[in-house]
Design an enzyme around this catalytic site. Sequence first.
Site, short mmCIF file in Angstrom:
data_model
loop_
_atom_site.label_atom_id
_atom_site.label_comp_id
_atom_site.label_asym_id
_atom_site.label_seq_id
_atom_site.Cartn_x
_atom_site.Cartn_y
_atom_site.Cartn_z
N ASN A 92 0.83 -1.21 0.00
CA ASN A 92 0.00 0.00 0.00
C ASN A 92 0.86 1.25 0.00
O ASN A 92 1.92 1.29 0.62
CB ASN A 92 -0.93 0.01 1.21
N HIS A 109 5.98 -0.66 -2.61
CA HIS A 109 5.47 0.00 -3.82
C HIS A 109 5.49 1.53 -3.70
O HIS A 109 4.82 2.22 -4.46
CB HIS A 109 4.05 -0.48 -4.15
N CYS A 117 12.59 13.66 -7.08
CA CYS A 117 13.08 14.48 -8.19
C CYS A 117 13.74 13.57 -9.23
O CYS A 117 14.62 12.78 -8.88
CB CYS A 117 14.08 15.51 -7.67
N GLY A 176 -5.31 -8.93 3.11
CA GLY A 176 -5.94 -8.00 2.18
C GLY A 176 -5.24 -7.82 0.86
O GLY A 176 -5.21 -6.72 0.31
N LEU A 204 -10.77 -11.04 2.41
CA LEU A 204 -12.22 -11.08 2.26
C LEU A 204 -12.66 -12.37 1.57
O LEU A 204 -13.69 -12.95 1.90
CB LEU A 204 -12.67 -9.87 1.43
N1 APR Z 1 -10.73 -7.09 4.44
C1 APR Z 1 -9.88 -8.01 3.90
N2 APR Z 1 -9.69 -8.14 2.59
C2 APR Z 1 -10.36 -7.31 1.77
C3 APR Z 1 -11.26 -6.33 2.25
C4 APR Z 1 -11.44 -6.25 3.66
N3 APR Z 1 -12.28 -5.36 4.23
N4 APR Z 1 -11.79 -5.67 1.18
C5 APR Z 1 -11.23 -6.22 0.08
N5 APR Z 1 -10.37 -7.20 0.43
C6 APR Z 1 -9.54 -8.06 -0.44
C7 APR Z 1 -10.13 -8.35 -1.79
O1 APR Z 1 -11.00 -9.48 -1.74
C8 APR Z 1 -8.90 -8.60 -2.65
O2 APR Z 1 -8.55 -9.98 -2.65
O3 APR Z 1 -8.35 -7.36 -0.69
C9 APR Z 1 -7.80 -7.80 -1.92
C10 APR Z 1 -7.35 -6.56 -2.68
O4 APR Z 1 -6.73 -6.97 -3.87
P1 APR Z 1 -6.18 -5.92 -4.94
O5 APR Z 1 -7.21 -4.89 -5.20
O6 APR Z 1 -5.64 -6.70 -6.09
O7 APR Z 1 -5.00 -5.17 -4.15
P2 APR Z 1 -3.50 -5.66 -3.89
O8 APR Z 1 -3.41 -7.14 -3.76
O9 APR Z 1 -2.98 -4.85 -2.77
O10 APR Z 1 -2.80 -5.22 -5.24
C11 APR Z 1 -1.40 -5.39 -5.35
O11 APR Z 1 -1.39 -4.25 -7.42
O12 APR Z 1 -2.05 -2.57 -8.88
C12 APR Z 1 -1.09 -3.00 -8.00
O13 APR Z 1 0.46 -1.58 -7.01
C13 APR Z 1 -0.87 -2.03 -6.86
O14 APR Z 1 -0.04 -2.54 -4.64
C14 APR Z 1 -1.02 -2.87 -5.61
C15 APR Z 1 -0.80 -4.28 -6.15
#
Ligand code: APR
Length: 238
Positions: A92, A109, A117, A176, A204
């Site tokens: 995040n 990230h 810069c 998450g 989730l």
């Molecule tokens: N509690 C737990 N999990 C949750 C919740 C919640 N309240 N709400 C959503 N989720 C879960 C979703 O089910 C999903 O599996 O969080 C996950 C989020 O997944 P992504 O949107 O793909 O995010 P992430 O895994 O952090 O993405 C990784 O992708 O685009 C790039 O750089 C960006 O750091 C990011 C990376």
Amino acid sequence: MAKYKNIVVLTGAGISAESGVATFRDNGGLWEQHRVQDVATPEAFARDPELVQRFYNARRQNVGSVEPNAAHVALANLEQASDTHVTIITQNVDDLHERAGSKNVLHMHGELCKVRCIHCNSVHHWQGDCTQQTKCPKCGAMPALRPHIVWFGEIPFYMDEIEDLLYKCDLFVSVGTSGTVYPAAGFVNAINAYGRAHTAEINLEPSEGISNFAEARHGKAGDLLPVFVEEIIRSGEP
Ligand code: APR
């Protein structure tokens, strides 16, 4: 809390969802509203820097208006609960872990509240908007500043440190994250190969990498993580 000596927690967008920060791949997620190749690649910044700056300015503004939730607070409590070494590796770019009180956080990230810069490589804390007309506070160049974000096609930060942490850890918890973006999605495989750590997923819904975890709990991080952390703390009590 003697049971675990080195805990690594990998967090993704899902941990900040209950604070009001959009995830990427859920329904209505950021990548449904914007094309990655328009806003999150070095090529996008070269082609249309104002558009990219506006995208990150809006996200910086949003993050400034939200608060950490129970899941962030639980991890801060875990770090403070004993002398067990706890590191959060987060995908995040928000600062909600730090605002909840976590000290040991690696933003692999990058960070929304920092800009870099492209001329002198200096990194600056940033609260408001950044545009192509903003001068670098260090070298004075303009245009000069880009979001301190790892875009698609760029190498994540802290990889050497992370490799060492994965090698040493005895508990790995993934919270998450959809498990679709590498290298983070592959951390659990590296840990399984070392064969030393218990692995758990809190998400989730089942992530892409679900079969690689020894334990999984599905539901909201804000509900599940405080309970999980309490169990870890208690497991080490005499
Ligand atoms: N509690 C737990 N999990 C949750 C919740 C919640 N309240 N709400 C959503 N989720 C879960 C979703 O089910 C999903 O599996 O969080 C996950 C989020 O997944 P992504 O949107 O793909 O995010 P992430 O895994 O952090 O993405 C990784 O992708 O685009 C790039 O750089 C960006 O750091 C990011 C990376």
